[in-house]
Motif scaffolding. Structure first.
Motif: not given
Length: 484
Positions: A64, A67, A279-280, A283
């Motif tokens: 992530k 990205k 992980k959420k 970002g």
């Protein structure tokens, strides 16, 4: 005439690439490429190490981050590509006099026009003299207008967006590490509970004999409810989760979701679920980019909006911590109201009703916003400090700027020290569990089984359709033969 042509002697102009020594070009490109390759290889090796240690959720968080870095590179590319077209978007000078971060400097001539070496950078908010920044394209000046955004402003905007994203990722990582470190006692409590023999005789105790109930339940009535909220507010600053709290919530979770596995490792499950949530959080979602646009829009001189915005994450963080503590209190109150005596240990009843809007996941979105807002405040302060200096008007009042920075740092400390550990355990006191309850291997097996089941279902449906079609064709042929 200066190298690069077009300017009068003595005027500072940029030296173009065609007049730059090749050894300088090659050296600068080499340094940039080497640094980029080293960073890429470092991320690659870190990913391989995480996979080797079966840290799948952390590896996904790393993907992530990669990205996000790719998105930053694309944003930087777009800002570079649109530099020239932006200079050909011309507006009237009067348009540039509204919603400025800084007031325009006083001029000896009222209504003085922009010259070829002076125009407004919207982000900087004031007229900037580009005496050393190169010749300015007079495309808009020939029309009696000015460019909508200067090259200097585009450059500073590019730096700020990159600085914000990197600051958010780094601070989120540090907060995550501090939050997990705060749970080190929980591992010891879990190991002690795993070693206990629960097969012995379970004594019956009055509900008030349990320390968990005594600490949280003080009585009925509005007075004790107010006292409970006050205690929850202050408790988040010290010893947010005690051993009795951990034991009661662990037993409640196992009783609701893992009744057949009393030795379920609740600590490992929480850490895996927390890594999945990280992980959420690491970002920058689309709605956070939208908030960034709103923040930049509201940075208007005299409004002092940023001063109030800096209070929002701090107040919201305290509200979230208080609510998480109060959920533990409500679990204890429910036990005290339903039972007068208990055999064994206190077993609470997890429920979504304890959370805002009956959704424990709302807390994750709030923490995501809080972390981003804090990162914005810190990144914005140091970007302004590096780009314009501490005495720049865009920094605002010095007392307000320092107060915003102090609040942001304090919020980060409270979040890592108290709020995140509370979220790690209390978020599992809802009615459902997360897929992290299964090990990675079990999760992969379940996913593969579900995909295989869907594939078999599709094949069976296709075979059934083919069989039906063949039957219909035979029926038609039989009818035709009969008619003949």
């Amino acid at each position: 005439m200066a190298v690069g042509g077009g300017a009068e002697a003595g005027t500072a102009t940029e030296i173009t690439l065609e007049y730059t020594p090749t050894w300088i070009v090659a050296s600068v490109c080499s340094v940039i490429v080497v640094i980029s390759l080293l960073f890429e290889r470092m991320l690659h090796r870190l990913g391989k190490r995480l996979l080797k240690r079966s840290r799948k959720t952390q590896y996904e968080a790393l993907l992530k981050i990669q990205k996000e870095l790719m998105l930053l590179g694309f944003i930087s590319l777009m800002l570079g590509v649109f530099q020239s077209p932006t200079q050909k978007i011309c507006v009237k000078e009067s348009v540039m006099h509204h919603l400025l971060p800084c007031p325009l400097p006083s001029s000896g001539h009222a209504g003085a026009k922009y010259s070829a070496a002076m125009f407004t950078g919207v982000l900087g908010g004031a007229r900037r003299l580009l005496s050393g920044g190169g010749a300015v394209d007079d495309y808009c000046l020939r029309k009696g207008k000015v460019p909508i955004l200067s090259l200097e402003a585009l450059h500073q905007l590019d730096i700020f967006i990159f600085n914000l994203a990197v600051t958010h990722v780094v601070l989120s990582l540090l907060t995550f590490v501090v939050g997990v470190a705060q749970t080190k006692n929980w591992r010891r409590w879990e190991e002690k509970l795993q070693q206990n023999d629960d097969c012995g005789h379970q004594m019956i105790k009055n509900v008030q004999e349990f320390k968990f109930v005594r600490d949280h339940f003080k009585g009925h009535g509005i007075y004790w409810k107010i006292f409970g909220w006050m205690r929850s507010f202050f408790k988040q600053f010290y010893g947010s989760v005690t051993e009795e709290d951990y034991t009661a919530m662990r037993l409640g979770f196992i009783a609701k979701h893992c009744r057949g596995n009393p030795k379920f490792n609740f600590y490992n499950y929480m850490i895996r679920a927390f890594e999945a949530d990280y992980k959420k959080v690491v970002g920058i979602s689309w709605y956070l980019w939208a908030l960034l646009m709103v923040f930049l829009l509201l940075n208007v001189h005299g409004w002092y909006v940023y001063t109030w915005l800096s209070l929002a994450p701090f107040i919201l963080l305290l509200a979230v911590g208080c609510k998480m503590e109060h959920v533990i209190t409500e679990l204890a109150v429910e036990v005290a109201q339903k039972h007068t005596a208990i055999e064994g240990d206190v077993v609470v009843a997890p429920s979504d009703d304890f959370f805002w809007f009956h959704r424990p996941k709302v807390v994750l979105y709030l923490i995501h916003f809080i972390l981003f807002q804090i990162a914005f405040e810190i990144a914005f302060f140091f970007w302004l400090l590096a780009a314009y200096g501490y005495k720049s008007c865009i920094m605002g009042k010095h007392a307000h700027a320092i107060a915003r920075l102090v609040l942001s740092v304090a919020s980060r400390i409270i979040c890592g020290y108290s709020t995140l550990p509370l979220y790690v355990i209390v978020s599992h006191m809802g009615s459902s569990f997360k897929k992290a309850i299964f090990d990675d291997n079990v999760s992969e097996d379940l996913v593969n089984w579900a995909q295989s089941a869907r594939r078999r279902k599709g094949e069976n449906k296709t075979n059934a359709d083919v069989a039906t079609s063949s039957t219909d064709e035979r029926h038609v042929a039989a009818v035709q033969m009969t008619s003949a």
